[in-house]
Motif scaffolding. Structure first.
Motif, PDB file in Angstrom:
ATOM      1  N   ALA A 286       7.446  -3.828   7.734  1.00  0.00           N
ATOM      2  CA  ALA A 286       6.390  -3.878   6.713  1.00  0.00           C
ATOM      3  C   ALA A 286       5.456  -2.767   7.058  1.00  0.00           C
ATOM      4  O   ALA A 286       5.093  -2.500   8.077  1.00  0.00           O
ATOM      5  CB  ALA A 286       5.763  -5.231   6.722  1.00  0.00           C
ATOM      6  N   VAL A 287       5.491  -1.773   6.103  1.00  0.00           N
ATOM      7  CA  VAL A 287       4.848  -0.452   6.469  1.00  0.00           C
ATOM      8  C   VAL A 287       3.840  -0.120   5.443  1.00  0.00           C
ATOM      9  O   VAL A 287       3.944  -0.117   4.363  1.00  0.00           O
ATOM     10  CB  VAL A 287       5.821   0.765   6.618  1.00  0.00           C
ATOM     11  N   ALA A 288       2.372  -0.124   5.744  1.00  0.00           N
ATOM     12  CA  ALA A 288       1.372   0.128   4.704  1.00  0.00           C
ATOM     13  C   ALA A 288       0.529   1.300   5.167  1.00  0.00           C
ATOM     14  O   ALA A 288      -0.075   1.123   6.429  1.00  0.00           O
ATOM     15  CB  ALA A 288       0.316  -1.202   4.443  1.00  0.00           C
ATOM     16  N   LEU A 289       1.023   2.387   4.593  1.00  0.00           N
ATOM     17  CA  LEU A 289       0.022   3.789   4.911  1.00  0.00           C
ATOM     18  C   LEU A 289      -1.025   3.861   3.901  1.00  0.00           C
ATOM     19  O   LEU A 289      -0.744   3.781   2.636  1.00  0.00           O
ATOM     20  CB  LEU A 289       0.988   4.900   4.648  1.00  0.00           C
ATOM     21  N   GLY A 290      -2.449   3.786   4.463  1.00  0.00           N
ATOM     22  CA  GLY A 290      -3.515   3.763   3.424  1.00  0.00           C
ATOM     23  C   GLY A 290      -3.772   2.609   2.719  1.00  0.00           C
ATOM     24  O   GLY A 290      -4.466   2.298   1.829  1.00  0.00           O
ATOM     25  N   GLY A 291      -3.314   1.182   3.500  1.00  0.00           N
ATOM     26  CA  GLY A 291      -3.539  -0.007   3.253  1.00  0.00           C
ATOM     27  C   GLY A 291      -3.502  -0.975   4.167  1.00  0.00           C
ATOM     28  O   GLY A 291      -3.271  -0.366   5.382  1.00  0.00           O
ATOM     29  N   SER A 292      -3.204  -2.226   4.178  1.00  0.00           N
ATOM     30  CA  SER A 292      -3.281  -3.222   5.194  1.00  0.00           C
ATOM     31  C   SER A 292      -2.202  -4.049   4.865  1.00  0.00           C
ATOM     32  O   SER A 292      -1.574  -4.163   3.888  1.00  0.00           O
ATOM     33  CB  SER A 292      -4.568  -3.771   5.203  1.00  0.00           C
ATOM     34  N   ILE A 293      -1.719  -4.936   5.816  1.00  0.00           N
ATOM     35  CA  ILE A 293      -0.699  -6.054   5.647  1.00  0.00           C
ATOM     36  C   ILE A 293      -1.353  -7.466   5.986  1.00  0.00           C
ATOM     37  O   ILE A 293      -2.203  -7.531   6.936  1.00  0.00           O
ATOM     38  CB  ILE A 293       0.513  -5.826   6.587  1.00  0.00           C
ATOM     39  N   ASN A 294      -1.172  -8.012   4.889  1.00  0.00           N
ATOM     40  CA  ASN A 294      -2.038  -9.348   4.986  1.00  0.00           C
ATOM     41  C   ASN A 294      -0.996 -10.487   4.704  1.00  0.00           C
ATOM     42  O   ASN A 294      -0.103 -10.662   3.694  1.00  0.00           O
ATOM     43  CB  ASN A 294      -2.846  -9.627   3.846  1.00  0.00           C
ATOM     44  N   ALA A 295      -0.695 -11.223   5.784  1.00  0.00           N
ATOM     45  CA  ALA A 295       0.620 -12.268   5.844  1.00  0.00           C
ATOM     46  C   ALA A 295      -0.212 -13.609   6.161  1.00  0.00           C
ATOM     47  O   ALA A 295      -0.815 -13.848   6.911  1.00  0.00           O
ATOM     48  CB  ALA A 295       1.495 -11.795   6.741  1.00  0.00           C
TER      49      ALA A 295
END
Length: 176
Positions: free
Chosen positions: A119-128
């Protein structure tokens, strides 16, 4: 762990490529905006300017949205997911067999969502959610300068240019 597949990213880059064309000084056309969607024979679906929703029972190789979100519903199966200037939402019970990538957007994994790859977020976030699983790496990177997130700013500026997915009108109102 499976290596990051660049096929979805390459497809998304091709869709966004007109944004990097030389500016000829023409005014942007006013009027309606056309939403583009492409479905390939190999099971790849790509859209620009709208959300891509994978419903229960659908199986895709790649799902790509430029200036839109990708939503994977319960019962849908997809290999790789890419959103450029949009979010990726993997709902409860949905499965991504490969990687999830959001460029200029966030990744949201609901309870019991499963990502087998990265899971890759560039310029964002990972919300699990607590019971969501990611088998591969979790990578998120954001860099802000003077209150502006740089990846999102770059993508917004790149995608604001004319693309092949617009209808333009000349001064007399005729469609071209």
């Amino acid at each position: 762990m499976r290596p990051l597949s660049f096929a979805p990213l390459a497809l998304a880059t091709l869709l966004a490529f007109p944004a990097f064309a030389d500016d000829t000084g023409k005014k942007k056309p006013s009027g309606p905006r056309v939403i583009c969607a492409v479905q390939s024979k190999d099971g790849t679906r790509a859209v620009q300017g709208t959300d891509l929703v994978l419903e229960a029972g659908e199986t895709l190789k790649d799902a790509v949205a430029v200036e839109g979100n990708v939503i994977v519903r319960k019962g849908a199966v997809v290999e790789d997911v890419v959103a450029i200037q949009g979010k990726v939402i993997v709902e409860a019970g949905a499965e991504v067999k490969g990687n999830v990538v959001a460029l200029g957007g966030d990744i949201r994994l609901r309870k019991n969502a499963h990502v087998q790859g990265d899971a890759v977020a560039l310029g964002g976030s990972i919300n699990a959610d607590e019971e969501a699983t990611i088998d591969g790496d979790k990578v998120n990177f954001s860099l802000a300068f003077n209150g502006k997130e740089l990846v999102r700013s770059f993508l917004k500026n790149a995608l604001d240019e004319e693309s092949g997915c617009t209808i333009s009108f000349d001064d007399e109102g005729d469609k071209t």
